[in-house]
Motif scaffolding. Structure first.
Motif, short mmCIF file in Angstrom:
data_model
loop_
_atom_site.label_atom_id
_atom_site.label_comp_id
_atom_site.label_asym_id
_atom_site.label_seq_id
_atom_site.Cartn_x
_atom_site.Cartn_y
_atom_site.Cartn_z
N GLY A 95 -2.64 2.24 3.61
CA GLY A 95 -2.71 0.90 3.04
C GLY A 95 -3.97 0.20 3.51
O GLY A 95 -4.68 0.68 4.40
N GLU A 96 -4.25 -0.96 2.93
CA GLU A 96 -5.49 -1.66 3.26
C GLU A 96 -5.54 -2.10 4.71
O GLU A 96 -6.61 -2.12 5.32
CB GLU A 96 -5.69 -2.88 2.34
CG GLU A 96 -7.05 -3.53 2.52
CD GLU A 96 -7.41 -4.51 1.42
OE1 GLU A 96 -8.50 -5.09 1.49
OE2 GLU A 96 -6.59 -4.71 0.49
N ALA A 97 -4.39 -2.44 5.31
CA ALA A 97 -4.37 -2.86 6.72
C ALA A 97 -4.89 -1.73 7.61
O ALA A 97 -5.64 -1.97 8.56
CB ALA A 97 -2.96 -3.26 7.13
N SER A 98 -4.49 -0.51 7.30
CA SER A 98 -4.94 0.63 8.10
C SER A 98 -6.41 0.96 7.81
O SER A 98 -7.16 1.38 8.71
CB SER A 98 -4.07 1.86 7.81
OG SER A 98 -2.75 1.65 8.29
N ILE A 99 -6.83 0.79 6.56
CA ILE A 99 -8.23 1.03 6.20
C ILE A 99 -9.13 0.05 6.95
O ILE A 99 -10.16 0.42 7.53
CB ILE A 99 -8.42 0.90 4.68
CG1 ILE A 99 -7.72 2.06 3.96
CG2 ILE A 99 -9.90 0.86 4.32
CD1 ILE A 99 -7.71 1.93 2.45
N GLU A 100 -8.73 -1.20 6.95
CA GLU A 100 -9.53 -2.23 7.63
C GLU A 100 -9.56 -1.97 9.13
O GLU A 100 -10.61 -2.12 9.79
CB GLU A 100 -8.93 -3.60 7.33
CG GLU A 100 -9.83 -4.78 7.69
CD GLU A 100 -9.73 -5.17 9.15
OE1 GLU A 100 -10.73 -5.64 9.71
OE2 GLU A 100 -8.64 -5.01 9.74
#
Length: 395
Positions: free
Chosen positions: A336-341
């Motif tokens: 998800g984006e939280a992990s990507i960031e």
């Protein structure tokens, strides 16, 4: 006497010539000043006219195309559409007068959060009404069905979800995700996202980790498998594009980012600080330590493990981060984006270890192996003994 008269006449003639020359110069200067004045006036009028014309045009472009026309026009805003593409679409449909004016109107008013979907818009709507409509996501029609792809899934799990929603065999979906023809087409369509990195020999599944987790709406009863894959890849591209500048600064490829993000995603619990988990991975790489993350072992074995046993750690695979240093060859799940960031912006720390408490999901961090073992005994080993009536399990 005659000579004197001749000299006087000559002097008078010279004076006359000089006077006439000066008068000519004055006249020329007057003419030049007049010409310069006229030209300056013309330029001022042109500039003023241009500015006035521009002002009138922009003012007009901010108004409805036709205040009297309430005929509804269906407009479909695709997932991942930019402000520029939305403006061009609205201009083409005759909903707004100028896409560039629309773009700057949105920017200057700090408008964001446009939602994909089908809308009923009219030429009589103001820019404020149009932007509010697309922000609130008031659809012309409800989606026939939606498909939710959670975070942290393997490719085979995503294939099962797609197959169930489309009512097709899982094998058909898996084939589309893995065959050379599909890969070639998708790589040509998404060249900045799908690079040659996904074709490395050690890669188990080329598209593993590339399908973004989200809820996708569908407005046709039987969308093709290809259109579903396209939709998910497009969303991944939209998300990754947000971090393009930071990736360039850190000299990090999309493949590397998604690989690190997948590790963070698989290790994170609801209570975990993903940025700290990310820092542990980077710190271990910096210190030339293997990452030793259990999810890579499960991926290497090709089976979902409730617990990772010592014997599992012996699996011979480039994905086994207990045997190999650095990142695995590719992503081991979709992040998800939280992990990507978090993978792109790790927290600054000296931690080299972390563990999640058995049963609670609380995460504890340590700087040394001794500290880590103490935490492990307290929060994992003892907790398991308590839950099994004191019987020791394999660690």
């Amino acid at each position: 006497m005659a000579n004197e008269d001749s000299r006087e006449a000559e002097k008078l003639n010279i004076k006359t010539k000089i006077r006439n020359h000066l008068m000519e110069r004055r006249n020329e200067a007057k003419v030049i000043r007049k010409i310069v004045g006229i030209i300056a006036l013309i330029l001022i009028l042109i500039a003023g006219g241009t500015a006035l014309g521009g002002y009138i045009y922009i003012k007009s472009a901010l108004k409805p195309v036709n205040p009297e026309n309430n005929k509804q026009i269906k407009v479909e805003v695709p997932i991942g559409s930019s402000t520029t593409s939305i403006g061009m679409l609205l201009e083409k449909k005759g909903i707004i007068k100028n896409s560039t004016v629309f773009k700057y109107y949105v920017k200057l008013n700090n408008i964001s959060g446009f939602q994909a979907g089908n809308y009923a818009l009219t030429p009589s709507m103001t820019l404020d009404e149009i932007t509010q409509t697309i922000q609130t996501g008031k659809l012309v029609r409800e989606a026939l069905f939606k498909m939710t792809i959670p975070e942290g899934l393997w490719l085979d799990q995503i294939a099962e979800i797609i197959a169930k929603k489309l009512d097709v065999p899982v094998a058909d979906v898996t084939k589309k995700m893995t065959d050379d023809e599909t890969l070639k087409r998708l790589m040509a369509k998404y060249p900045s996202l799908l690079t040659d990195d996904i074709l490395q020999k050690q890669i188990q599944q080329p598209l593993e980790g590339y399908f973004f987790p989200a809820t996708y709406p569908f407005y046709e009863e039987k969308p093709s498998i290809e259109s579903v894959l396209d939709m998910m890849l497009n969303q991944t591209q939209v998300v990754i594009a947000k971090y393009a500048e930071t990736m360039e600064e850190k000299n990090m490829s999309t493949h590397e980012l998604l690989t690190m993000a997948s590790l963070v995603e698989k290790e994170a619990t609801e209570k975990a600080d993903r940025h700290l988990i990310s820092s542990v991975f980077y710190n271990r790489i910096k210190n030339k330590m293997p990452l030793q993350t259990d999810p890579t072992v499960a991926y290497a074995l090709g089976k979902h493990l409730d617990r990772t046993l010592y014997e599992d750690l012996e699996v011979d695979s480039p994905y086994n981060t207990y045997k190999n240093q650095g990142l695995p060859p590719g992503p081991i799940a979709n992040a998800g984006e939280a992990s990507i960031e978090a993978a792109l912006n790790p927290e600054k720390s000296d931690y080299l270890y972390f563990l999640a408490e058995y049963g609670t999901g609380d995460v504890y961090y340590a700087k040394t192996l001794d500290e880590h073992n103490e935490l492990k005994a307290k929060h994992i080993t003892n907790k398991r003994k308590e839950s099994t009536g004191g019987n020791k399990e394999n660690e």
